[in-house]
Design a protein around this motif. Structure first.
Motif, PDB file in Angstrom:
ATOM      1  N   UNK A   1       1.138  -1.117   0.182  1.00  0.00           N
ATOM      2  CA  UNK A   1       0.314   0.141  -0.106  1.00  0.00           C
ATOM      3  C   UNK A   1       1.021   1.514  -0.003  1.00  0.00           C
ATOM      4  N   UNK A   2       2.839   0.732   0.138  1.00  0.00           N
ATOM      5  CA  UNK A   2       2.774   2.111   0.300  1.00  0.00           C
ATOM      6  C   UNK A   2       3.188   2.667  -1.693  1.00  0.00           C
ATOM      7  N   UNK A   3       2.604   1.950  -2.503  1.00  0.00           N
ATOM      8  CA  UNK A   3       3.268   1.893  -4.164  1.00  0.00           C
ATOM      9  C   UNK A   3       4.600   2.096  -3.935  1.00  0.00           C
ATOM     10  N   UNK A   4       4.668   0.836  -3.508  1.00  0.00           N
ATOM     11  CA  UNK A   4       6.296   0.234  -3.594  1.00  0.00           C
ATOM     12  C   UNK A   4       6.270  -0.663  -5.427  1.00  0.00           C
ATOM     13  N   UNK A   5       4.932  -0.713  -5.804  1.00  0.00           N
ATOM     14  CA  UNK A   5       5.342  -1.379  -7.230  1.00  0.00           C
ATOM     15  C   UNK A   5       5.360  -0.457  -8.053  1.00  0.00           C
ATOM     16  N   UNK A   6       4.040   0.903  -8.136  1.00  0.00           N
ATOM     17  CA  UNK A   6       3.983   1.699  -8.743  1.00  0.00           C
ATOM     18  C   UNK A   6       5.292   1.828  -9.103  1.00  0.00           C
ATOM     19  N   UNK A   7       5.771   2.511  -8.447  1.00  0.00           N
ATOM     20  CA  UNK A   7       7.355   3.125  -7.878  1.00  0.00           C
ATOM     21  C   UNK A   7       8.104   2.989  -8.516  1.00  0.00           C
ATOM     22  N   UNK A   8       8.329   1.597  -8.473  1.00  0.00           N
ATOM     23  CA  UNK A   8       9.372   0.331  -9.284  1.00  0.00           C
ATOM     24  C   UNK A   8       9.197   0.837 -10.896  1.00  0.00           C
ATOM     25  N   UNK A   9       8.000   0.920 -11.132  1.00  0.00           N
ATOM     26  CA  UNK A   9       7.591   1.229 -12.710  1.00  0.00           C
ATOM     27  C   UNK A   9       7.317   2.482 -12.857  1.00  0.00           C
ATOM     28  N   UNK A  10       8.188   3.764 -12.125  1.00  0.00           N
ATOM     29  CA  UNK A  10       8.640   4.936 -11.604  1.00  0.00           C
ATOM     30  C   UNK A  10      10.204   4.747 -12.026  1.00  0.00           C
ATOM     31  N   UNK A  11       9.877   4.494 -11.671  1.00  0.00           N
ATOM     32  CA  UNK A  11      11.734   4.646 -11.089  1.00  0.00           C
ATOM     33  C   UNK A  11      12.321   3.898 -12.228  1.00  0.00           C
TER      34      UNK A  11
ATOM     35  N   UNK B   1       9.596  -6.431  -4.863  1.00  0.00           N
ATOM     36  CA  UNK B   1       9.560  -7.529  -3.048  1.00  0.00           C
ATOM     37  C   UNK B   1       7.927  -7.617  -2.785  1.00  0.00           C
ATOM     38  N   UNK B   2       7.641  -8.024  -1.863  1.00  0.00           N
ATOM     39  CA  UNK B   2       6.364  -8.718  -0.995  1.00  0.00           C
ATOM     40  C   UNK B   2       5.961  -7.265  -0.247  1.00  0.00           C
ATOM     41  N   UNK B   3       5.222  -6.725  -0.183  1.00  0.00           N
ATOM     42  CA  UNK B   3       5.481  -6.054   1.285  1.00  0.00           C
ATOM     43  C   UNK B   3       3.867  -6.516   2.009  1.00  0.00           C
ATOM     44  N   UNK B   4       3.894  -6.407   3.328  1.00  0.00           N
ATOM     45  CA  UNK B   4       3.071  -7.189   4.127  1.00  0.00           C
ATOM     46  C   UNK B   4       2.080  -5.506   4.615  1.00  0.00           C
ATOM     47  N   UNK B   5       1.240  -5.781   5.416  1.00  0.00           N
ATOM     48  CA  UNK B   5       0.134  -4.567   5.938  1.00  0.00           C
ATOM     49  C   UNK B   5       0.731  -4.110   6.836  1.00  0.00           C
ATOM     50  N   UNK B   6       1.817  -5.138   7.654  1.00  0.00           N
ATOM     51  CA  UNK B   6       2.212  -4.750   8.700  1.00  0.00           C
ATOM     52  C   UNK B   6       4.076  -4.797   8.893  1.00  0.00           C
ATOM     53  N   UNK B   7       4.823  -4.768   9.499  1.00  0.00           N
ATOM     54  CA  UNK B   7       6.350  -5.617   9.980  1.00  0.00           C
ATOM     55  C   UNK B   7       5.842  -6.593  10.255  1.00  0.00           C
TER      56      UNK B   7
ATOM     57  N   UNK C   1       0.714 -11.694  -3.824  1.00  0.00           N
ATOM     58  CA  UNK C   1       0.174 -11.331  -4.574  1.00  0.00           C
ATOM     59  C   UNK C   1      -0.015 -11.251  -6.048  1.00  0.00           C
ATOM     60  N   UNK C   2      -0.907 -12.247  -6.382  1.00  0.00           N
ATOM     61  CA  UNK C   2      -1.346 -12.048  -7.892  1.00  0.00           C
ATOM     62  C   UNK C   2      -0.745 -10.707  -8.552  1.00  0.00           C
ATOM     63  N   UNK C   3      -2.007 -10.186  -8.275  1.00  0.00           N
ATOM     64  CA  UNK C   3      -2.596  -8.823  -8.326  1.00  0.00           C
ATOM     65  C   UNK C   3      -1.214  -7.802  -8.623  1.00  0.00           C
ATOM     66  N   UNK C   4       0.116  -7.777  -8.025  1.00  0.00           N
ATOM     67  CA  UNK C   4       1.062  -7.327  -8.224  1.00  0.00           C
ATOM     68  C   UNK C   4       1.763  -7.396  -8.905  1.00  0.00           C
ATOM     69  N   UNK C   5       2.141  -8.567  -9.508  1.00  0.00           N
ATOM     70  CA  UNK C   5       2.758  -9.284 -10.691  1.00  0.00           C
ATOM     71  C   UNK C   5       2.031  -8.525 -11.901  1.00  0.00           C
ATOM     72  N   UNK C   6       0.243  -9.051 -11.781  1.00  0.00           N
ATOM     73  CA  UNK C   6      -0.216  -8.150 -13.547  1.00  0.00           C
ATOM     74  C   UNK C   6       0.270  -6.742 -13.384  1.00  0.00           C
ATOM     75  N   UNK C   7       0.018  -5.894 -11.792  1.00  0.00           N
ATOM     76  CA  UNK C   7      -0.065  -4.690 -11.919  1.00  0.00           C
ATOM     77  C   UNK C   7       1.760  -3.997 -12.894  1.00  0.00           C
ATOM     78  N   UNK C   8       2.484  -5.233 -12.079  1.00  0.00           N
ATOM     79  CA  UNK C   8       3.787  -4.476 -12.557  1.00  0.00           C
ATOM     80  C   UNK C   8       3.997  -4.795 -14.251  1.00  0.00           C
ATOM     81  N   UNK C   9       2.952  -6.265 -14.748  1.00  0.00           N
ATOM     82  CA  UNK C   9       3.592  -6.138 -16.093  1.00  0.00           C
ATOM     83  C   UNK C   9       2.448  -4.994 -16.910  1.00  0.00           C
ATOM     84  N   UNK C  10       1.403  -4.381 -16.640  1.00  0.00           N
ATOM     85  CA  UNK C  10       1.002  -3.664 -16.984  1.00  0.00           C
ATOM     86  C   UNK C  10       1.818  -1.873 -17.369  1.00  0.00           C
ATOM     87  N   UNK C  11       2.360  -1.700 -15.965  1.00  0.00           N
ATOM     88  CA  UNK C  11       3.002  -0.636 -16.404  1.00  0.00           C
ATOM     89  C   UNK C  11       4.223  -0.500 -17.142  1.00  0.00           C
TER      90      UNK C  11
END
Length: 446
Positions: free
Chosen positions: A109-119, A190-196, A140-150
């Motif tokens: 939820x921090x924007x990690x996958x999106x900012x991987x693409x932005x970087x 990498x994978x994120x969690x809702x908390x550490x 998180x299957x959506x993370x893989x799909x999200x990165x592919x779209x980006x």
């Protein structure tokens, strides 16, 4: 961004207005207000206390020149200390390996996958790198799909392995793939969690050990304030990361994370996310951010954004057309496209010194140009190149085709003609005609 902090700091400086010099007595109330402003912005308590003590020592130890008022001197001292608090100088990302490997870390939820693409987009377009993205979030299957779209959006390939649930192996295989296919940069999401949690920390530590990245970047949501700083400290204790990407700085953030992270974690903020578009990632400059916090704008960043869209050859052609009074709606449309590429309109306006406060309560619609574009696109190619032929019947047809009304079409054509006159006047007379030009513009009349 930082609007409340800016207002409160401005009010605190006014306490010194009319004072002949800075003394321990008159500075006490000012610094009390500065500390309140920082705490209200969710800045770490110890950081705020040390900051105000440092400002106090420098203010009392400085000689106020006759030409400089105490309030102005205080603004200068606070500005310099804010810049120092956030790191002093910008720090570059390490991409010297072949391939260079960047490991991205952060909570879900921090924007990690999106900012991987932005970087990847930034390093591809501005540094000439040939990146490969590795989809390392296997949970998180959506993370893989999200990165592919980006990846598709920015023209960067994404490495995945169907059925592989081992993120360590996936990261290593991705680097092998990059070497075999001529990629000089690998960015591992990498994978994120809702908390550490311990599993998360052990996993990302194992990835770090296996691939020995050249750079580890921690992505953190600036809207979480002190929680962002605490999370950064936890990650740094386990990963010893190299820098921070601070996201959502264009949102309703109080700024505590930006002001506290460097002092608490002792790691630089390297990039800031300033919008939703894939090019909305900027290198972090502490001094420029201090300018914006104190309402001074950020004209350097504004010029840099403009230069990125500037084409010298096109500019020369445009200047010739303007001189011959041949500036057309096609040229007008092209200028609009360049402005849109520069980013969020309110963010751009806020970079102009003195504008931040003026536009605080104004709503800037990023689709503000849509109506103008619809009208121009409803013109025939001949009408765009020769606006003089736009008679009443043609304007009526354009209004119908663009979903607007005849008044809006007439207004745009009038604005276009005014713009054309101004441009020609500037090209012909330069400074001589500037005063007359300003008087004839709507905003120049008294």
């Amino acid at each position: 961004m930082f609007e409340n902090l800016s207002e409160k700091l401005e009010r605190s400086f006014k306490l010194l207005k009319g004072q002949g010099k800075i003394t321990e007595i008159n500075i006490a109330e000012t610094l009390k207000e500065v500390r309140r402003a920082l705490l209200n912005a969710d800045v770490n308590y110890k950081t705020a206390k040390i900051f105000t003590e440092t400002v106090k020592q420098k203010a009392l130890g400085s000689n106020v020149l006759n030409a400089v008022q105490p309030g102005q001197m205080m603004v200068k001292i606070v500005h310099d200390e804010l810049a120092q608090l956030m790191g002093g100088e910008s720090v570059d990302v390490n991409i010297k390996g072949n391939p260079a490997v960047i490991l991205m870390a952060g909570l879900q939820g921090s924007g990690k996958t999106t900012h991987t693409g932005k970087l990847a987009s930034l390093l591809k377009n501005k540094r000439g790198k040939k990146p490969l993205l590795v989809a390392g979030d296997v949970y998180r299957p959506a993370a893989i799909n999200q990165l592919q779209v980006l990846g598709e959006q920015i023209g960067v390939p994404v490495y995945t392995e169907e059925g592989n649930n081992d993120p360590v192996k996936l990261a290593k295989d991705g680097i092998k793939h990059a070497k075999a296919n001529g990629h000089d940069l690998v960015i591992v999401d990498t994978a994120g969690r809702l908390a550490i949690d311990e599993q998360m920390m052990n996993e990302i530590a194992a990835i770090k050990k296996a691939i020995t990245p050249d750079e580890i970047l921690f992505v953190v949501d600036s809207m979480t304030g002190q929680d962002a700083v605490n999370t950064a400290k936890e990650f740094n204790d386990r990963l010893n990361f190299d820098g921070v990407i601070l996201t959502k700085l264009d949102g309703d953030t109080r700024g505590g994370a930006a002001l506290s992270i460097r002092s608490v974690v002792d790691k630089p903020i390297k990039f800031v996310g300033m919008g939703e578009k894939m090019d909305a990632l900027d290198v972090f400059h502490p001094s420029r951010m201090a300018d914006r916090i104190l309402g001074m704008g950020d004209i350097v960043s504004l010029v840099e954004r403009a230069q990125e869209q500037f084409d010298a050859e096109e500019a020369r052609k445009l200047q010739k057309k303007i001189a011959k009074n041949q500036f057309s709606f096609n040229d007008f449309l092209s200028q609009i496209q360049q402005i849109k590429k520069m980013g969020n309109l309110k963010d751009l306006a806020g970079m102009i010194p003195g504008m931040g406060k003026a536009i605080k309560n104004m709503d800037f619609d990023d689709d503000a140009f849509k109506g103008i574009e619809a009208i121009i696109y409803s013109m025939t190619p001949d009408e765009r190149e020769n606006p003089a032929i736009l008679n009443g019947s043609r304007r009526k047809r354009i209004a119908t085709g663009s979903g607007t009304n005849i008044q809006e079409v007439n207004r745009l054509i009038k604005q276009f003609e005014d713009t054309r006159k101004v441009m020609r006047m500037m090209t012909k007379g330069g400074g001589k005609n500037m005063g007359r030009m300003m008087q004839n513009m709507p905003f120049g009349r008294r």
